[in-house]
Design a protein around this motif. Structure first.
Motif, PDB file in Angstrom:
ATOM      1  N   ASP A   1      45.787 -44.701  32.734  1.00  0.00           N
ATOM      2  CA  ASP A   1      45.030 -43.750  33.566  1.00  0.00           C
ATOM      3  C   ASP A   1      44.096 -44.489  34.521  1.00  0.00           C
ATOM      4  O   ASP A   1      43.983 -44.147  35.702  1.00  0.00           O
ATOM      5  CB  ASP A   1      44.191 -42.808  32.686  1.00  0.00           C
TER       6      ASP A   1
ATOM      7  N   GLU B   1      47.347 -34.387  36.293  1.00  0.00           N
ATOM      8  CA  GLU B   1      47.991 -34.891  35.076  1.00  0.00           C
ATOM      9  C   GLU B   1      49.401 -34.341  34.910  1.00  0.00           C
ATOM     10  O   GLU B   1      49.707 -33.232  35.341  1.00  0.00           O
ATOM     11  CB  GLU B   1      47.166 -34.510  33.841  1.00  0.00           C
TER      12      GLU B   1
ATOM     13  N   LYS C   1      48.759 -37.119  30.931  1.00  0.00           N
ATOM     14  CA  LYS C   1      48.456 -38.443  31.500  1.00  0.00           C
ATOM     15  C   LYS C   1      48.264 -38.314  33.015  1.00  0.00           C
ATOM     16  O   LYS C   1      48.897 -37.469  33.656  1.00  0.00           O
ATOM     17  CB  LYS C   1      49.613 -39.423  31.226  1.00  0.00           C
ATOM     18  N   LYS C   2      47.401 -39.152  33.564  1.00  0.00           N
ATOM     19  CA  LYS C   2      47.193 -39.125  35.006  1.00  0.00           C
ATOM     20  C   LYS C   2      48.507 -39.492  35.699  1.00  0.00           C
ATOM     21  O   LYS C   2      49.187 -40.438  35.293  1.00  0.00           O
ATOM     22  CB  LYS C   2      46.080 -40.111  35.414  1.00  0.00           C
TER      23      LYS C   2
END
Length: 222
Positions: free
Chosen positions: A18, A197, A201-202
């Motif tokens: 991230d 996201e 998760k980014k």
């Protein structure tokens, strides 16, 4: 109408991946959540990730009703540019945190249908903080809900913050699809978390899509 690029904070980084993703973006700040949350991180992890990725963004720490000593301890370990208070911290506590950490302090308020209630809180905290973050009010959730509030209220918040000579960030439900709609209301700072996201998760693809839409919409100032 000329729309200037707002200050962009990408929040809720919860892994080295991230941090890597955000550090390669065109965002201005990276946010870490030190309060109980699905995105909660530990100071040692954050320190390690920032060193590994050589991230040069402003670093924001998000706290909810945290002990002042603990905030100071984390700030001495990680160079926090901004301390974001997301709980029921009083003006006195906010002032103490600002004095002890020497960081910029933002106080978070949730949008209320009765706008005056939130504007009044901004006025009350203005002498002791540097800025505000307005988020959607979702029962049982302090932030990161991915829910937008009525953005028609954004100009009132922005104008009131300007009168108080403070920063005002807008959060909640901002995504690549909705970013230009929010920009219509002239926010000076925007906070994103779940909107960038994919599977928790980014996502560099989502960040890229968001930034492409934003930069085609705003005029970049020198």
């Amino acid at each position: 109408m000329t729309v200037m690029k707002p200050y962009m904070k990408y929040c809720g980084a919860a892994s080295r991946e991230d941090v890597e993703c955000i550090s390669q973006s065109r965002g201005d700040a990276i946010g870490f959540i030190f309060a109980p949350s699905k995105r909660q991180v530990q100071p040692d992890q954050v320190k390690h990730w920032l060193e590994q990725t050589k991230c040069s963004k402003d670093v924001v720490g998000v706290f909810v009703n945290e002990e002042i000593n603990r905030i100071c301890e984390i700030t001495s370990k990680i160079p926090l540019s901004i301390v974001q208070l997301h709980g029921d911290e009083t003006p006195e506590e906010a002032q103490e945190i600002k004095q002890q950490t020497e960081a910029i302090v933002w106080k978070v308020f949730h949008h209320e249908p009765h706008l005056l209630a939130t504007l009044e809180k901004m006025t009350n905290y203005a002498p002791v903080v540097d800025g505000f973050l307005i988020d959607a009010k979702v029962k049982g959730i302090r932030g990161g809900s991915g829910t937008a509030f009525a953005w028609e209220a954004v100009p009132a918040y922005v104008q009131h913050a300007k009168r108080l000579k403070k920063t005002c960030a807008i959060a909640g439900g901002v995504t690549p699809a909705s970013i230009t709609k929010l920009l219509d209301y002239g926010p000076k700072a925007i906070d994103l978390s779940s909107g960038i996201e994919e599977n928790g998760k980014k996502s560099s693809a989502k960040i890229k899509a968001l930034e492409e839409r934003m930069f085609s919409y705003v005029r970049i100032s020198k």
